[in-house]
Motif scaffolding. Sequence first.
Motif, short mmCIF file in Angstrom:
data_model
loop_
_atom_site.label_atom_id
_atom_site.label_comp_id
_atom_site.label_asym_id
_atom_site.label_seq_id
_atom_site.Cartn_x
_atom_site.Cartn_y
_atom_site.Cartn_z
N ILE A 53 0.84 -1.20 0.00
CA ILE A 53 0.00 0.00 0.00
C ILE A 53 0.87 1.25 0.00
CG2 ILE A 53 -1.63 1.36 1.38
CD1 ILE A 53 -2.89 -1.28 2.26
N LEU A 54 1.93 1.24 0.82
CA LEU A 54 2.83 2.38 0.88
C LEU A 54 3.60 2.55 -0.42
CD1 LEU A 54 4.19 1.97 4.51
CD2 LEU A 54 2.71 3.79 3.67
N PHE A 55 3.91 1.45 -1.09
CA PHE A 55 4.57 1.55 -2.40
C PHE A 55 3.64 2.26 -3.39
CE2 PHE A 55 5.12 -0.25 -6.67
CZ PHE A 55 6.41 0.18 -6.94
N ILE A 56 2.37 1.88 -3.38
CA ILE A 56 1.40 2.51 -4.29
C ILE A 56 1.22 3.98 -3.97
CG2 ILE A 56 -1.02 2.52 -5.01
CD1 ILE A 56 -1.01 -0.53 -4.57
N THR A 57 1.09 4.31 -2.67
CA THR A 57 0.92 5.72 -2.29
C THR A 57 2.17 6.54 -2.60
OG1 THR A 57 1.59 5.21 0.00
CG2 THR A 57 -0.77 5.21 -0.49
N VAL A 78 7.33 12.86 0.68
CA VAL A 78 8.37 12.56 1.67
C VAL A 78 7.86 11.57 2.71
CG1 VAL A 78 9.81 13.55 3.50
CG2 VAL A 78 9.57 14.75 1.32
N SER A 79 6.64 11.79 3.21
CA SER A 79 6.06 10.89 4.21
C SER A 79 5.92 9.48 3.67
CB SER A 79 4.69 11.42 4.66
OG SER A 79 4.78 12.72 5.18
N SER A 80 5.46 9.36 2.43
CA SER A 80 5.26 8.04 1.83
C SER A 80 6.57 7.28 1.69
CB SER A 80 4.58 8.18 0.47
OG SER A 80 3.31 8.78 0.59
N LEU A 81 7.61 7.97 1.22
CA LEU A 81 8.91 7.32 1.03
C LEU A 81 9.53 6.92 2.37
CD1 LEU A 81 10.61 9.33 -1.85
CD2 LEU A 81 9.74 7.00 -1.91
N ILE A 82 9.42 7.78 3.37
CA ILE A 82 9.97 7.45 4.69
C ILE A 82 9.26 6.23 5.28
CG2 ILE A 82 10.20 8.25 7.07
CD1 ILE A 82 10.68 11.05 5.99
N LEU A 84 7.68 3.93 3.57
CA LEU A 84 8.03 2.77 2.75
C LEU A 84 9.38 2.21 3.16
CD1 LEU A 84 7.30 1.01 0.26
CD2 LEU A 84 8.60 2.65 -1.12
N SER A 85 10.36 3.08 3.36
CA SER A 85 11.68 2.64 3.79
C SER A 85 11.62 1.98 5.16
CB SER A 85 12.64 3.83 3.83
OG SER A 85 13.91 3.45 4.30
N PHE A 86 10.84 2.57 6.05
CA PHE A 86 10.69 2.02 7.41
C PHE A 86 10.09 0.61 7.36
CE2 PHE A 86 8.09 1.48 11.25
CZ PHE A 86 9.05 1.66 12.23
N ARG A 87 9.05 0.43 6.57
CA ARG A 87 8.41 -0.88 6.48
C ARG A 87 9.29 -1.91 5.75
NH1 ARG A 87 5.87 -1.97 10.45
NH2 ARG A 87 4.22 -0.53 11.00
N SER A 88 10.18 -1.44 4.90
CA SER A 88 11.07 -2.38 4.22
C SER A 88 12.10 -2.97 5.19
CB SER A 88 11.80 -1.67 3.07
OG SER A 88 12.76 -0.75 3.56
N LYS A 89 12.36 -2.25 6.29
CA LYS A 89 13.32 -2.74 7.29
C LYS A 89 12.65 -3.54 8.39
CE LYS A 89 17.00 -0.48 5.70
NZ LYS A 89 18.25 -1.12 5.28
N SER A 90 11.43 -3.19 8.72
CA SER A 90 10.74 -3.86 9.83
C SER A 90 9.25 -3.92 9.54
CB SER A 90 10.98 -3.10 11.15
OG SER A 90 10.24 -3.67 12.20
#
Length: 458
Positions: A53-57, A78-82, A84-90
Amino acid sequence: MKTHHLILLTTFLFVAIFYNENMGLNLSLLAIIYAALTLFNTPKRNKTRIFFILFITSILSAGAFAWYGDFPSFLALVSSLILLSFRSKSRKLKTLFILPILVTNCFTFLCRFFSFDKWLPPKNSSGTWQKLLAVILIPAFFVFIFFVVYTYGSDQFANLFTNINWDINFWQLFCLGILGFFLAFNYWNFVIERLIYKQQSFLDNDFNDGAKILKPTYSDLGIDAERMSGVVTFLLLNILLVFFIVSYNYEQFYEVPKTPVQLSEETHERVGAVILSIIMVILVIMFYFKSTFNFDPKAKLMQLLAKAWIVLNTVLLFSAMMKNTEYIVNYGLTYKRLGVYAFLILATIGLGITFIKIHKKKTNAFLFNTMFWFFYATVLVISFVNWGGIVTSENIKRKDFSADYHQNSVNFNERYLLKYANDSHNNLIRSYVLDKVNKEQKKTFLSKLLYYETINTK
Protein backbone atom coordinates in the motif's frame (compact mmCIF):
# COMPACT_ATOMS: atom_id res chain seq x y z
CA MET A 1 21.99 -4.58 -4.92
CA LYS A 2 24.23 -3.92 -1.94
CA THR A 3 23.70 -0.94 0.35
CA HIS A 4 26.75 0.95 -0.93
CA HIS A 5 25.61 0.40 -4.53
CA LEU A 6 22.21 1.91 -3.74
CA ILE A 7 23.75 4.88 -1.91
CA LEU A 8 26.20 5.72 -4.70
CA LEU A 9 23.64 5.15 -7.49
CA THR A 10 20.93 7.35 -5.97
CA THR A 11 23.49 10.03 -5.04
CA PHE A 12 24.67 10.16 -8.66
CA LEU A 13 21.06 10.30 -9.90
CA PHE A 14 20.25 13.11 -7.43
CA VAL A 15 23.14 15.23 -8.71
CA ALA A 16 22.42 14.42 -12.35
CA ILE A 17 18.73 15.36 -12.35
CA PHE A 18 18.95 18.40 -10.04
CA TYR A 19 22.02 20.09 -11.52
CA ASN A 20 20.94 23.47 -12.95
CA GLU A 21 17.29 22.54 -12.49
CA ASN A 22 14.43 23.75 -10.31
CA MET A 23 12.39 21.30 -8.27
CA GLY A 24 9.68 19.73 -10.40
CA LEU A 25 9.47 16.51 -12.39
CA ASN A 26 13.00 15.63 -11.26
CA LEU A 27 11.92 15.04 -7.66
CA SER A 28 8.99 12.87 -8.78
CA LEU A 29 11.29 10.87 -11.06
CA LEU A 30 13.80 10.38 -8.24
CA ALA A 31 11.02 9.32 -5.85
CA ILE A 32 9.73 6.70 -8.30
CA ILE A 33 13.28 5.33 -8.66
CA TYR A 34 13.65 5.21 -4.86
CA ALA A 35 10.32 3.39 -4.52
CA ALA A 36 11.14 0.90 -7.29
CA LEU A 37 14.59 0.14 -5.83
CA THR A 38 13.02 -0.29 -2.40
CA LEU A 39 10.50 -2.76 -3.79
CA PHE A 40 13.25 -4.68 -5.59
CA ASN A 41 15.60 -4.84 -2.56
CA THR A 42 13.11 -5.50 0.24
CA PRO A 43 13.20 -9.07 1.62
CA LYS A 44 10.11 -11.13 0.84
CA ARG A 45 9.24 -11.49 4.55
CA ASN A 46 8.82 -7.70 4.84
CA LYS A 47 6.62 -7.34 1.75
CA THR A 48 3.39 -7.13 3.70
CA ARG A 49 0.07 -5.63 2.64
CA ILE A 50 0.98 -2.33 4.31
CA PHE A 51 4.29 -2.29 2.45
CA PHE A 52 2.57 -2.67 -0.93
CA ILE A 53 0.00 0.00 0.00
CA LEU A 54 2.83 2.38 0.88
CA PHE A 55 4.57 1.55 -2.40
CA ILE A 56 1.40 2.51 -4.29
CA THR A 57 0.92 5.72 -2.29
CA SER A 58 4.58 6.62 -2.93
CA ILE A 59 4.01 6.35 -6.68
CA LEU A 60 0.75 8.29 -6.44
CA SER A 61 2.40 10.97 -4.30
CA ALA A 62 5.17 11.28 -6.87
CA GLY A 63 2.45 11.83 -9.48
CA ALA A 64 0.78 14.47 -7.31
CA PHE A 65 4.07 16.34 -6.89
CA ALA A 66 4.76 16.12 -10.63
CA TRP A 67 1.35 17.72 -11.19
CA TYR A 68 1.35 20.45 -8.53
CA GLY A 69 4.81 20.70 -6.97
CA ASP A 70 3.42 22.42 -3.86
CA PHE A 71 4.06 21.85 -0.15
CA PRO A 72 1.16 19.40 0.52
CA SER A 73 2.27 17.13 -2.34
CA PHE A 74 5.89 17.42 -1.19
CA LEU A 75 4.89 16.45 2.36
CA ALA A 76 2.87 13.50 1.07
CA LEU A 77 5.77 12.34 -1.10
CA VAL A 78 8.37 12.56 1.67
CA SER A 79 6.06 10.89 4.21
CA SER A 80 5.26 8.04 1.83
CA LEU A 81 8.91 7.32 1.03
CA ILE A 82 9.97 7.45 4.69
CA LEU A 83 7.18 5.07 5.68
CA LEU A 84 8.03 2.77 2.75
CA SER A 85 11.68 2.64 3.79
CA PHE A 86 10.69 2.02 7.41
CA ARG A 87 8.41 -0.88 6.48
CA SER A 88 11.07 -2.38 4.22
CA LYS A 89 13.32 -2.74 7.29
CA SER A 90 10.74 -3.86 9.83
CA ARG A 91 7.25 -5.25 9.38
CA LYS A 92 6.20 -5.40 13.05
CA LEU A 93 7.68 -2.32 14.68
CA LYS A 94 5.05 0.32 15.49
CA THR A 95 5.00 3.14 12.97
CA LEU A 96 5.14 5.86 15.64
CA PHE A 97 8.76 4.88 16.28
CA ILE A 98 9.63 6.34 12.90
CA LEU A 99 9.92 9.81 14.45
CA PRO A 100 12.69 9.05 17.00
CA ILE A 101 14.42 6.76 14.47
CA LEU A 102 14.45 9.53 11.85
CA VAL A 103 15.82 12.13 14.27
CA THR A 104 18.44 9.76 15.70
CA ASN A 105 19.73 8.74 12.27
CA CYS A 106 20.04 12.32 11.07
CA PHE A 107 22.09 13.33 14.13
CA THR A 108 24.31 10.23 13.98
CA PHE A 109 24.98 10.52 10.25
CA LEU A 110 28.67 11.40 10.56
CA CYS A 111 29.38 8.62 13.06
CA ARG A 112 27.64 6.04 10.89
CA PHE A 113 29.37 7.31 7.76
CA PHE A 114 32.83 6.70 9.22
CA SER A 115 31.80 3.21 10.37
CA PHE A 116 32.82 1.86 6.96
CA ASP A 117 32.60 -1.75 8.04
CA LYS A 118 28.85 -1.31 8.59
CA TRP A 119 27.90 -0.18 5.09
CA LEU A 120 30.82 -0.93 2.79
CA PRO A 121 31.46 -4.47 1.53
CA PRO A 122 33.90 -6.65 3.49
CA LYS A 123 37.43 -7.13 2.23
CA ASN A 124 37.83 -9.64 -0.58
CA SER A 125 40.85 -11.43 -1.85
CA SER A 126 41.58 -8.95 -4.62
CA GLY A 127 40.73 -5.87 -2.57
CA THR A 128 39.48 -4.06 -5.70
CA TRP A 129 36.81 -2.03 -3.90
CA GLN A 130 39.12 -1.08 -1.05
CA LYS A 131 41.78 0.09 -3.53
CA LEU A 132 39.22 2.10 -5.48
CA LEU A 133 37.97 3.75 -2.31
CA ALA A 134 41.41 4.40 -0.83
CA VAL A 135 43.28 5.48 -3.96
CA ILE A 136 40.62 7.27 -6.03
CA LEU A 137 37.33 8.13 -4.28
CA ILE A 138 38.56 9.42 -0.91
CA PRO A 139 41.48 11.47 -2.34
CA ALA A 140 39.23 12.87 -5.10
CA PHE A 141 36.64 13.86 -2.51
CA PHE A 142 39.11 15.77 -0.35
CA VAL A 143 40.88 17.35 -3.34
CA PHE A 144 37.53 18.59 -4.65
CA ILE A 145 36.57 20.08 -1.25
CA PHE A 146 39.86 21.92 -0.84
CA PHE A 147 39.84 23.05 -4.48
CA VAL A 148 36.50 24.76 -3.91
CA VAL A 149 37.68 26.30 -0.62
CA TYR A 150 40.96 27.58 -2.09
CA THR A 151 39.21 28.99 -5.17
CA TYR A 152 36.90 31.07 -3.01
CA GLY A 153 39.71 32.01 -0.59
CA SER A 154 42.36 33.22 -3.03
CA ASP A 155 41.92 35.27 -6.18
CA GLN A 156 45.45 34.40 -7.34
CA PHE A 157 44.73 30.70 -7.02
CA ALA A 158 41.41 31.14 -8.83
CA ASN A 159 43.10 33.10 -11.63
CA LEU A 160 45.25 30.07 -12.42
CA PHE A 161 42.13 28.42 -13.76
CA THR A 162 40.36 31.39 -15.34
CA ASN A 163 41.59 30.52 -18.82
CA ILE A 164 40.07 27.08 -18.54
CA ASN A 165 36.49 27.01 -19.70
CA TRP A 166 35.00 24.68 -17.10
CA ASP A 167 31.36 25.61 -17.77
CA ILE A 168 30.60 23.74 -14.55
CA ASN A 169 29.27 25.11 -11.29
CA PHE A 170 31.54 23.22 -8.91
CA TRP A 171 29.95 24.72 -5.84
CA GLN A 172 26.49 23.54 -6.93
CA LEU A 173 27.86 20.07 -7.70
CA PHE A 174 29.48 19.93 -4.29
CA CYS A 175 26.31 20.96 -2.43
CA LEU A 176 24.12 18.62 -4.47
CA GLY A 177 26.57 15.78 -3.89
CA ILE A 178 26.59 16.29 -0.13
CA LEU A 179 22.80 16.64 0.07
CA GLY A 180 22.19 13.68 -2.24
CA PHE A 181 24.59 11.47 -0.30
CA PHE A 182 23.05 12.52 3.03
CA LEU A 183 19.55 11.64 1.82
CA ALA A 184 20.63 8.39 0.17
CA PHE A 185 22.72 7.27 3.13
CA ASN A 186 19.92 7.87 5.64
CA TYR A 187 17.32 6.25 3.40
CA TRP A 188 19.22 3.06 2.58
CA ASN A 189 21.34 2.71 5.70
CA PHE A 190 19.22 3.92 8.61
CA VAL A 191 19.64 2.02 11.86
CA ILE A 192 16.97 0.90 14.31
CA GLU A 193 18.59 0.73 17.75
CA ARG A 194 17.88 -2.17 20.06
CA LEU A 195 16.47 0.28 22.60
CA ILE A 196 13.63 1.01 20.16
CA TYR A 197 12.72 -2.67 19.91
CA LYS A 198 12.69 -2.91 23.71
CA GLN A 199 10.07 -0.13 23.86
CA GLN A 200 7.75 -1.92 21.41
CA SER A 201 5.40 -3.10 24.17
CA PHE A 202 4.61 0.50 25.20
CA LEU A 203 2.78 1.04 21.91
CA ASP A 204 0.79 -2.19 21.89
CA ASN A 205 -2.90 -1.78 21.07
CA ASP A 206 -4.01 -4.34 23.63
CA PHE A 207 -3.40 -4.56 27.38
CA ASN A 208 -1.16 -7.23 28.84
CA ASP A 209 -2.37 -9.46 31.67
CA GLY A 210 -0.72 -7.29 34.31
CA ALA A 211 -2.78 -4.26 33.35
CA LYS A 212 -6.02 -6.21 33.87
CA ILE A 213 -5.40 -6.56 37.61
CA LEU A 214 -7.68 -4.15 39.46
CA LYS A 215 -5.59 -1.67 41.43
CA PRO A 216 -5.72 2.09 42.06
CA THR A 217 -3.69 4.42 39.90
CA TYR A 218 -2.35 6.24 42.95
CA SER A 219 -1.54 4.61 46.29
CA ASP A 220 -3.15 7.46 48.23
CA LEU A 221 -6.49 6.94 46.47
CA GLY A 222 -8.44 3.69 46.74
CA ILE A 223 -9.95 2.08 43.67
CA ASP A 224 -13.50 2.71 44.89
CA ALA A 225 -12.77 6.40 45.45
CA GLU A 226 -11.11 6.65 42.04
CA ARG A 227 -14.08 4.97 40.39
CA MET A 228 -16.47 7.37 42.14
CA SER A 229 -14.27 10.27 41.02
CA GLY A 230 -14.66 9.16 37.42
CA VAL A 231 -18.45 8.79 37.70
CA VAL A 232 -18.86 12.24 39.27
CA THR A 233 -16.46 13.83 36.78
CA PHE A 234 -18.17 12.43 33.69
CA LEU A 235 -21.65 13.15 35.07
CA LEU A 236 -20.82 16.80 35.72
CA LEU A 237 -19.02 17.14 32.38
CA ASN A 238 -22.07 15.77 30.56
CA ILE A 239 -24.35 18.27 32.29
CA LEU A 240 -21.91 21.10 31.60
CA LEU A 241 -21.61 20.11 27.95
CA VAL A 242 -25.39 20.05 27.45
CA PHE A 243 -25.62 23.68 28.63
CA PHE A 244 -22.62 24.61 26.48
CA ILE A 245 -24.15 23.04 23.34
CA VAL A 246 -27.39 24.95 23.88
CA SER A 247 -25.62 28.30 24.42
CA TYR A 248 -23.14 27.60 21.60
CA ASN A 249 -25.90 26.93 19.06
CA TYR A 250 -27.96 29.89 20.26
CA GLU A 251 -25.02 32.25 19.77
CA GLN A 252 -24.30 30.82 16.34
CA PHE A 253 -27.76 30.61 14.83
CA TYR A 254 -30.08 32.96 16.72
CA GLU A 255 -28.08 36.04 17.71
CA VAL A 256 -28.30 39.25 15.68
CA PRO A 257 -26.22 38.97 12.46
CA LYS A 258 -22.83 40.69 12.60
CA THR A 259 -20.42 42.11 10.06
CA PRO A 260 -18.49 39.63 7.88
CA VAL A 261 -15.22 40.46 9.70
CA GLN A 262 -16.74 39.92 13.15
CA LEU A 263 -18.46 36.75 11.99
CA SER A 264 -15.21 35.41 10.55
CA GLU A 265 -13.26 36.07 13.74
CA GLU A 266 -15.96 34.56 15.96
CA THR A 267 -16.36 31.50 13.74
CA HIS A 268 -12.64 30.70 13.84
CA GLU A 269 -12.42 31.39 17.57
CA ARG A 270 -15.36 29.10 18.31
CA VAL A 271 -14.09 26.35 16.05
CA GLY A 272 -10.69 26.63 17.71
CA ALA A 273 -12.32 26.35 21.12
CA VAL A 274 -14.28 23.27 19.99
CA ILE A 275 -11.16 21.53 18.66
CA LEU A 276 -9.25 22.37 21.86
CA SER A 277 -12.11 21.00 23.96
CA ILE A 278 -12.11 17.76 21.92
CA ILE A 279 -8.39 17.32 22.58
CA MET A 280 -9.04 17.81 26.28
CA VAL A 281 -11.91 15.31 26.12
CA ILE A 282 -9.61 12.66 24.69
CA LEU A 283 -6.94 13.41 27.32
CA VAL A 284 -9.46 13.10 30.18
CA ILE A 285 -10.70 9.76 28.86
CA MET A 286 -7.13 8.57 28.43
CA PHE A 287 -6.49 9.47 32.07
CA TYR A 288 -9.38 7.44 33.45
CA PHE A 289 -9.24 4.51 31.02
CA LYS A 290 -5.51 3.90 30.80
CA SER A 291 -5.67 0.47 32.46
CA THR A 292 -7.80 -0.80 35.36
CA PHE A 293 -11.19 0.72 34.63
CA ASN A 294 -11.29 -0.91 31.20
CA PHE A 295 -11.79 -4.25 32.99
CA ASP A 296 -13.54 -3.18 36.20
CA PRO A 297 -17.03 -4.79 36.29
CA LYS A 298 -18.16 -2.03 38.69
CA ALA A 299 -17.17 0.74 36.28
CA LYS A 300 -20.04 0.19 33.82
CA LEU A 301 -21.69 3.48 34.79
CA MET A 302 -18.45 5.40 34.30
CA GLN A 303 -17.98 3.79 30.89
CA LEU A 304 -21.56 4.66 29.92
CA LEU A 305 -21.12 8.29 31.01
CA ALA A 306 -17.83 8.53 29.09
CA LYS A 307 -19.50 7.19 25.93
CA ALA A 308 -22.38 9.64 26.38
CA TRP A 309 -19.86 12.46 26.72
CA ILE A 310 -18.22 11.39 23.44
CA VAL A 311 -21.60 11.39 21.68
CA LEU A 312 -22.42 14.88 23.01
CA ASN A 313 -19.03 16.16 21.84
CA THR A 314 -19.78 14.71 18.41
CA VAL A 315 -23.01 16.74 18.38
CA LEU A 316 -20.92 19.81 19.22
CA LEU A 317 -18.63 19.10 16.30
CA PHE A 318 -21.55 18.80 13.89
CA SER A 319 -22.86 22.15 15.16
CA ALA A 320 -19.49 23.70 14.32
CA MET A 321 -19.60 22.08 10.86
CA MET A 322 -23.07 23.50 10.24
CA LYS A 323 -21.90 26.98 11.17
CA ASN A 324 -18.87 26.69 8.91
CA THR A 325 -21.18 25.55 6.09
CA GLU A 326 -23.48 28.52 6.65
CA TYR A 327 -20.46 30.83 6.64
CA ILE A 328 -19.29 29.37 3.31
CA VAL A 329 -22.76 29.71 1.77
CA ASN A 330 -22.85 33.39 2.73
CA TYR A 331 -19.26 34.43 2.05
CA GLY A 332 -17.70 31.80 -0.23
CA LEU A 333 -14.91 29.23 -0.01
CA THR A 334 -11.36 29.85 1.20
CA TYR A 335 -8.45 27.61 2.13
CA LYS A 336 -9.04 28.35 5.83
CA ARG A 337 -12.71 27.37 5.68
CA LEU A 338 -11.81 24.11 3.95
CA GLY A 339 -9.13 23.63 6.60
CA VAL A 340 -11.79 23.99 9.29
CA TYR A 341 -13.64 21.05 7.74
CA ALA A 342 -10.43 19.00 7.76
CA PHE A 343 -9.77 19.69 11.45
CA LEU A 344 -13.37 19.00 12.43
CA ILE A 345 -13.44 15.73 10.49
CA LEU A 346 -10.17 14.61 12.12
CA ALA A 347 -11.59 15.57 15.53
CA THR A 348 -14.71 13.51 14.80
CA ILE A 349 -12.55 10.54 13.81
CA GLY A 350 -10.57 11.00 17.01
CA LEU A 351 -13.75 10.82 19.07
CA GLY A 352 -14.85 7.72 17.17
CA ILE A 353 -11.54 6.00 17.86
CA THR A 354 -11.80 7.01 21.52
CA PHE A 355 -15.27 5.43 21.66
CA ILE A 356 -13.83 2.24 20.15
CA LYS A 357 -10.98 2.34 22.67
CA ILE A 358 -13.44 2.26 25.57
CA HIS A 359 -15.79 -0.25 23.97
CA LYS A 360 -13.05 -2.65 22.81
CA LYS A 361 -10.86 -2.10 25.90
CA LYS A 362 -7.84 -0.84 23.99
CA THR A 363 -4.73 0.94 25.28
CA ASN A 364 -4.04 4.65 24.99
CA ALA A 365 -1.37 3.79 22.41
CA PHE A 366 -4.18 2.46 20.21
CA LEU A 367 -5.38 6.05 19.79
CA PHE A 368 -2.00 7.31 18.61
CA ASN A 369 -1.27 4.29 16.41
CA THR A 370 -4.62 4.63 14.65
CA MET A 371 -4.70 8.42 14.38
CA PHE A 372 -1.22 8.41 12.83
CA TRP A 373 -2.58 6.61 9.79
CA PHE A 374 -5.60 8.93 9.56
CA PHE A 375 -3.27 11.96 9.60
CA TYR A 376 -1.21 10.33 6.85
CA ALA A 377 -4.36 9.61 4.83
CA THR A 378 -5.40 13.25 5.26
CA VAL A 379 -2.04 14.46 3.92
CA LEU A 380 -2.48 12.18 0.90
CA VAL A 381 -6.00 13.41 0.16
CA ILE A 382 -4.94 17.04 0.48
CA SER A 383 -2.05 16.48 -1.95
CA PHE A 384 -4.17 14.80 -4.63
CA VAL A 385 -6.98 17.37 -4.87
CA ASN A 386 -6.78 20.75 -6.57
CA TRP A 387 -8.33 22.76 -3.75
CA GLY A 388 -7.49 26.06 -5.40
CA GLY A 389 -9.46 25.01 -8.46
CA ILE A 390 -12.42 23.99 -6.29
CA VAL A 391 -12.34 27.31 -4.40
CA THR A 392 -12.26 29.36 -7.58
CA SER A 393 -14.79 27.27 -9.52
CA GLU A 394 -17.33 27.64 -6.69
CA ASN A 395 -16.68 31.29 -5.88
CA ILE A 396 -16.76 32.34 -9.52
CA LYS A 397 -20.51 31.64 -9.48
CA ARG A 398 -21.03 34.31 -6.81
CA LYS A 399 -21.94 37.90 -7.50
CA ASP A 400 -19.30 39.10 -5.00
CA PHE A 401 -16.47 37.18 -6.71
CA SER A 402 -13.11 38.83 -5.96
CA ALA A 403 -10.79 38.40 -8.91
CA ASP A 404 -7.83 40.00 -7.10
CA TYR A 405 -8.05 37.56 -4.19
CA HIS A 406 -8.19 34.50 -6.44
CA GLN A 407 -5.40 35.86 -8.60
CA ASN A 408 -2.98 36.54 -5.73
CA SER A 409 -3.96 34.14 -2.92
CA VAL A 410 -5.28 30.99 -4.62
CA ASN A 411 -3.09 28.50 -6.49
CA PHE A 412 -3.68 26.24 -9.50
CA ASN A 413 -6.81 28.07 -10.63
CA GLU A 414 -5.47 29.52 -13.87
CA ARG A 415 -7.91 27.60 -16.06
CA TYR A 416 -10.90 29.12 -14.24
CA LEU A 417 -9.37 32.59 -14.18
CA LEU A 418 -8.82 32.44 -17.93
CA LYS A 419 -12.45 31.50 -18.46
CA TYR A 420 -13.53 34.34 -16.16
CA ALA A 421 -11.25 36.81 -17.99
CA ASN A 422 -12.61 35.75 -21.37
CA ASP A 423 -16.23 35.96 -20.23
CA SER A 424 -15.80 39.34 -18.54
CA HIS A 425 -13.35 40.69 -21.16
CA ASN A 426 -10.81 41.45 -18.42
CA ASN A 427 -7.53 41.73 -20.33
CA LEU A 428 -5.45 42.47 -17.22
CA ILE A 429 -6.26 39.13 -15.59
CA ARG A 430 -5.91 37.33 -18.89
CA SER A 431 -2.47 38.85 -19.46
CA TYR A 432 -1.33 38.02 -15.92
CA VAL A 433 -2.45 34.38 -16.14
CA LEU A 434 -0.97 33.84 -19.61
CA ASP A 435 2.38 35.30 -18.55
CA LYS A 436 2.50 33.01 -15.52
CA VAL A 437 1.53 29.91 -17.50
CA ASN A 438 3.94 30.66 -20.35
CA LYS A 439 6.76 31.15 -17.86
CA GLU A 440 6.02 27.73 -16.33
CA GLN A 441 5.71 26.03 -19.71
CA LYS A 442 9.10 27.38 -20.85
CA LYS A 443 10.97 25.67 -18.02
CA THR A 444 13.22 22.75 -18.86
CA PHE A 445 11.64 19.30 -18.80
CA LEU A 446 12.92 18.21 -15.36
CA SER A 447 11.76 21.50 -13.79
CA LYS A 448 8.25 21.43 -15.23
CA LEU A 449 4.95 21.00 -13.37
CA LEU A 450 2.44 18.96 -15.36
CA TYR A 451 -0.53 21.06 -14.26
CA TYR A 452 0.59 24.01 -16.36
CA GLU A 453 1.17 21.80 -19.40
CA THR A 454 -2.57 21.11 -19.56
CA ILE A 455 -3.53 24.79 -19.93
CA ASN A 456 -4.05 26.03 -23.48
CA THR A 457 -2.64 29.54 -23.84
CA LYS A 458 -3.67 30.05 -27.45
